[in-house]
Every structure is written in C-alpha cells, then in structure tokens.
Design an enzyme around this catalytic site. Structure first.
Site, PDB file in Angstrom:
ATOM      1  N   HIS A 376       8.684  22.036  29.251  1.00 28.63           N
ATOM      2  CA  HIS A 376       7.923  22.350  28.022  1.00 28.63           C
ATOM      3  C   HIS A 376       7.806  22.894  27.571  1.00 28.63           C
ATOM      4  CE1 HIS A 376       6.752  19.670  24.946  1.00 28.63           C
ATOM      5  NE2 HIS A 376       6.264  18.251  26.061  1.00 28.63           N
ATOM      6  N   SER A 489       0.563  14.767  18.821  1.00 25.39           N
ATOM      7  CA  SER A 489       1.199  16.098  18.716  1.00 25.39           C
ATOM      8  C   SER A 489       2.230  15.548  16.886  1.00 25.39           C
ATOM      9  CB  SER A 489       2.325  16.434  19.416  1.00 25.39           C
ATOM     10  OG  SER A 489       2.734  17.995  19.397  1.00 25.39           O
ATOM     11  N   THR A 500       3.398  23.177  17.565  1.00 23.82           N
ATOM     12  CA  THR A 500       2.487  21.782  17.567  1.00 23.82           C
ATOM     13  C   THR A 500       1.141  22.324  17.120  1.00 23.82           C
ATOM     14  OG1 THR A 500       1.871  21.481  19.553  1.00 23.82           O
ATOM     15  CG2 THR A 500       3.917  20.787  18.813  1.00 23.82           C
TER      16      THR A 500
END
Length: 652
Positions: A376, A489, A500
């Site tokens: 991520h 998100s 985000t």
C-alpha cells in the site's frame, strides 16, 4: 471483501477508493487477440497528458478543519463533558501552535507546486510504520473467473493474464495507455473530436478544456510504481524502488523462486505460448521442499531489515531479481472453494508462497482462480483497479485454445536458490512461528442479503453508500452499545498527486437514527434516514474536493514533529480516540473484473468491513481479531437491514 467467492448475483464488494472510478472509461481499449499486438491500448491522448495541468489539492482553512473535527467527534463522544474537553483542546490548538503550523504548511505548499501538502507525509507514514505490512496494510482483490471453462486451468490462465499484463505495461511505458478520466458527460468527452482536439492542447493547459466539457482527468503518478517495483526494508524507514529496465518476471511455487524473461532482446513481448511453456517447466520442477525464505517479508520491518542485510551478503543478485521483476506470480497448490478460505489464502497465504514487499502479486490457486495482493505504500488502489479491469477484459479476448497455447517454444527458466547461513535459518524459523501466531488470531465471516439492493435504495431517492454505512454503525451499536470511530476512504485523485481523504461516516444523523430504531416509528425513521443520506452525500462531496479534516491535521502533526514540537492536542484523548479506528470500511465500484476484496482490521479491537452490492443484493464480509465477534456482528447487520428495508418501503 464481500459475500461468497462466487456470489450468485453480486460481483464486487470492496473499494479502497471512492466511486469516482466507476466512470473512468477506456474507450480506446483493444478488442483484438492479445497475441496480435504488444499494446493493450493505443490512445491518441498521451497517458500523462493531463498531469502537468492537474489542479493542486487545496489546504482546508483551519477554522473549517476545527468545525469538521468537532462535528465528527460529537457522535462518538461518550458524554457532553468529553465533547466539551475535545472542543477546548482543538480551540487551544487552533489559537496557538495550530495557527502557526498551518501558516507554515501553506507557505511550504506554495513553494512546492510540483506536488501537494500531504503526499510526502502520507507516504512516510506507510514507510515509517515498523509493523508487519501483512494484515496491517496489504489488501487483496479477487478476480472473476474466465467465463470459458477451458481457460480455468491454472497455467493456461496465468499465461493469458501475464500476457495481458505485459500489454498493459507496454502501453503505459510507451504513453499510449488511455489517461484516467472521470467522464460526467461521456457523449461530449469520449468522442474522436474531443480526443483529437485535447491531444493537441499543450500538457500545461490540457486540464482546462477537459474540465469545460465535464471531463475530470485523474492523477496517474502512482502508475510509475505499478510494475518492476518493490518496497525494501530498512531500519527506521523503508524505501520504494523501481527498475524499468527489467525484462523478467518471478514465479513463486512451493516456496521456490523462478525467473524468466518476458521481454525479448528486440523489445517485443513473449507470446502467450512462450509464457505457458515456461510456467509448465516450472510446474514440472521436482525441487526439494523449500526453506520458506519469503516468510521473512511478513516480519516487523526492522526485524526484516536486519535479516535482509544478512541475506544480501550471499544472495544480493537473487534479491535483485525479485525486487526488479516486472511482476511476481504466485502459483498455489490448493483450491479456494468458499469465502472463509479465500480471505486467508489471498490476504496472507501459508507463509512461504508470498513476497509481501512487491508492489503487487498475481496469485492463482490450483483451479485457476486469480487474485491480486498489493502493497500500500506506493499507491491507494486506483491504479491497481484500472490495471485489473483492463487486464481482465483483455484476457477474455484471447482466441487461443489450451492446445494452441501449449504449442509455443520454451524459454530459459532460472531457479533462484538462496544460500542460507545458520543465522538466517534461525530468523526464518522465528518468522514462521510469528506468522502462524498472527494469522491464527484473525477470523472471517460474511453474509449475502437478498431482500433488496442498491436499485431499491435509489428508487427511494436515498444514497446507497449512506444506507450501507448506517447499517454497519447500527449493528455495532446493537452489539457493543456505543458508536465507534469509523473510517471510509475517498479518493482525491482529481488533484495532482492526490491520494485519499477520510469520510467520517459516523454522524449525529446516523446516531439519531440508531437511537430511534427501538421506537419503531416508521415515519420518524424515514425522516431520519433521509437526513442520514443527505449528510453522507455532503461529507463525501467535501472529501472528494479535499475538504475533510483528517489529512490536514495529520500534515500539521507531521510538521510539528519535524520541528521538534509536541502540541498537547495530538496527545489529547479526543484526538487519540478519533484516530483509533474501530470500523475500518471499504467498498468497490461496480467492476466486471472483480468478485470482492479483503483486508484486516487496522486496530486489535477493530473490524475490517468490506461491503457493497448490486441492484438486487447486498454483501458484507468482516475480519476480526479475538476482541470482536464477527459472527454476532453480521447477525446484527441482517437485523438492521430488515429494519431499514421496512423503513424504505414506507417512503413514497
């Protein structure tokens, strides 16, 4: 994550970004046999054509951040006194250090117009986190099966998906992959005239005429780390590296690593047949049982950094082959038959057939079921979703029969063997023990609800996401007696280097509905439901425009730490409570390629909730550690849905 592995009516139930992706179209996608061309698309508008002119992410006014913070804290406050304490804490902060930090943040932002105020701090947040990235950060996406049974053979499907992946990568690197654009009026902005016109507008200005025609280009800076990329552990802070010169992929099977080239010396891509034959030779390798070196990537980051430095002493080139590989393919030896098996398999595997540091891993079980597991730090899923959708759609265009796929020429396959000393072997044994302990703590459950779906919600002029979020909070309240800090998100990809923002979906409107459920007054509940829907729409719209409060406060906190300051606000119980996410939620926009996705809770006492639905079905999947009961929680979700169904039916 959602419903069952192959739900009868639902396909997609998880989303790491907002539904902005649902209107991204690839009108120039190829519809030819993937072996006829090395390009998946040949857009006349260059891939990064809009990047230079994208608008910059705005920094919210400090007064607005304070207001939004207090509005979000009010429903989770346990008393009026707790809310009053939170109010005083942020008032004091905003009047003193907060104002000075905000002013400096604005000045720094003005001096760094090539990016935005949150990109650096947000990336560092991931890279400085010393916890294991397995479960704590990395999610997965399960892909739909190939509709043709003969293409569900593990090696056949792997070869087809790799070929389509390479075509996607090739178009990206040659800048002929269609740009990501949110088309609100596609009849105007997806025409040949528009594309010819916009391709001639200088990149420094190209965003403006697109915006005039209600087409909103999205940031594509994350794509540079999609292929040939990895995260490398280092003490204190990891680094991301990418190598666009790599010509090979790496395959993990039974804990053994194999590499072979998929870009030829003349620059052309390996054919599906070539790829298949190389995979076949790997599957036929009778190597002895592997020492599970890859389990080291599941360790806490500093522990892994130390072990990796020891590995590099005698395995530097092997590690470089893994790090630089275009992609990493995991060929598993088991079959995944149901949801409760899919989540553990694709979220963490067995400890020896995953390399969690790679930007993404393409995983295929023995039956050819495919999933994507991704790291991520480099991105937020928008590029992964685009890649998966395009790759899956392209793979269905393959006209090969399995027999013709198997007719290609074999290339050279290199088995990457590690040389392990006694210290590394001990580290691997310890890592495997900790891996087993961690994964044993995670439980998984799901439901599929078929009384109504998104179509019915929309027919009542309600926001479907608002209703589904309300369900999650009401179910938690029924089980535990309080409204938790909730995270959803939302993508800010409409801005340069946007990542985000958080939608704080627990509101005073949801709290009012939840606490009125026991009354059974349908007219009152219908009125409250409409308010919930309207409020959620407002919050989502603000977040998409970069007007939340989470990223702003986080940037101020990081700036304070950089300057050696310790504002009391960031240690205040209210701020810590707000940041302790108990309901971590996500959903997916409708996507042809996806079944569902999964992720673990972000706190030990939290729930990881994937949800979503189609026109006539809703789905929920939950992961939890021992402090929470996902089975009872989903029983409460069903009960809440029954209540909401009755309320929706009462709305004219």
């Amino acid at each position: 994550m959602r419903c069952c592995v192959r739900p009868a009516k639902a396909k997609s139930y998880w989303k790491p970004v907002s539904s902005v992706l649902s209107s991204v179209r690839s009108s120039s996608s190829s519809t030819t046999n993937p072996d006829d061309s090395d390009l998946i698309q040949e857009s006349i508008v260059p891939t990064f054509h809009f990047q230079a002119s994208l608008p910059r992410l705005p920094i919210p006014r400090l007064a607005e951040t304070k207001r939004r913070y207090l509005n979000a804290f009010e429903p989770i406050a346990s008393s009026n006194e707790e809310h009053a304490s939170a109010t005083k804490a942020i008032d004091d902060f905003a009047s003193n250090e907060g104002q000075r930090l905000h002013e400096e943040l604005v000045e720094r932002d003005k001096a760094n117009k090539h990016t935005n105020f949150i990109t650096g701090p947000w990336s560092s947040m991931y890279l400085r986190d010393r916890r294991s990235i397995m479960l704590n950060h990395n999610p997965f996406l399960l892909m739909q099966d190939d509709s043709r049974p003969e293409f569900r053979d593990q090696l056949v499907r792997a070869a087809v998906l790799i070929r389509s992946s390479l075509r996607f990568m090739n178009s990206l690197r040659k800048s002929v992959l269609e740009p990501d654009v949110f088309h609100t009026q596609p009849d105007k902005s997806t025409t040949p005239f528009f594309q010819n016109f916009i391709s001639r507008v200088p990149s420094s200005l190209s965003w403006y005429p697109a915006y005039f025609l209600s087409a909103f280009p999205l940031d594509m800076s994350q794509y540079k780390n999609l292929f040939s990329s990895t995260r490398i552990p280092q003490l204190g802070r990891d680094v991301l590296v990418a190598d666009e010169q790599a010509k090979h992929i790496v395959v993990l099977k039974g804990g053994h690593f194999y590499a072979f080239d998929v870009i030829k010396t003349n620059g052309t891509l390996a054919s599906t047949s070539d790829i298949y034959n190389q995979l076949k030779s790997i599957s036929e390798d009778r190597a002895p049982p592997a020492v599970p070196v890859s389990v080291l990537t599941s360790e806490e980051r500093d522990t892994w950094a130390v072990a990796r430095s020891e590995l590099e002493a005698t395995n530097k080139e092997t590690l470089n082959q893994i790090d630089s590989a275009i992609l990493l393919l995991c060929l598993d030896d088991d079959n995944v038959d149901k949801f409760e098996d899919a989540v553990p398999s694709f979220l963490r595997g067995n400890g020896q057939n995953r390399w969690f540091d790679k930007s993404f891993q393409l995983i295929l079980d023995k039956s050819g079921q495919a999933a994507i597991h991704f790291e991520h730090a480099w991105g937020d899923g928008i590029s992964i979703l685009r890649y998966v959708n395009d790759m899956y759609k392209d793979s269905l265009q393959s006209t090969f029969s399995p027999t013709s796929i198997r007719g290609g020429e074999s290339g050279e396959v290199r088995r990457l063997d590690f040389k392990l000393d006694s210290e590394v072997r001990v580290a691997i044994e310890k890592a495997k023990k900790r891996f087993d302990e961690r994964v044993a703590q995670l439980s998984v459950h799901h439901i599929q609800y078929e009384k109504f779906g998104k179509k019915f919600i929309k027919s009542k002029k309600q926001n479907a996401d608002a209703i589904l979020q309300l369900t999650l909070q009401a179910a938690f309240y029924a089980q535990y007696g309080f409204i938790p800090s909730t995270y959803e998100s939302c993508s800010t990809a409409a801005f340069k280097h946007g990542r985000t923002e958080t939608v704080r979906s627990a509101t005073m409107e949801t709290a009012a509905f939840i606490k009125a459920i026991q009354s059974g007054n349908k007219s009152q509940l219908a009125e409250l439901l409409t308010k919930v829907s309207a409020k959620h729409s407002t919050l989502t719209g603000e977040a998409q425009k970069g007007q939340g409060f989470d990223r702003h406060l986080f940037a101020l906190k990081c700036l304070a730490e950089e300057k050696g300051l310790t504002p009391e606000f960031f240690q205040h119980p209210s701020y810590l409570k707000m940041g302790h996410i108990i309901l971590s939620t996500s959903t997916l926009p409708p996507a042809e390629a996806l079944v569902f996705g999964g992720f673990a809770p972000v706190t030990p006492d939290g729930l990881g909730v994937g949800y979503g639905g189609r026109d006539d079905v809703l789905g929920y999947g939950v992961t939890a550690y021992p402090t929470r009961d996902p089975f009872e929680y989903l029983k409460n979700v069903e009960k809440t849905l029954d209540v909401i169904y009755d309320v929706l039916k009462s709305i004219a």
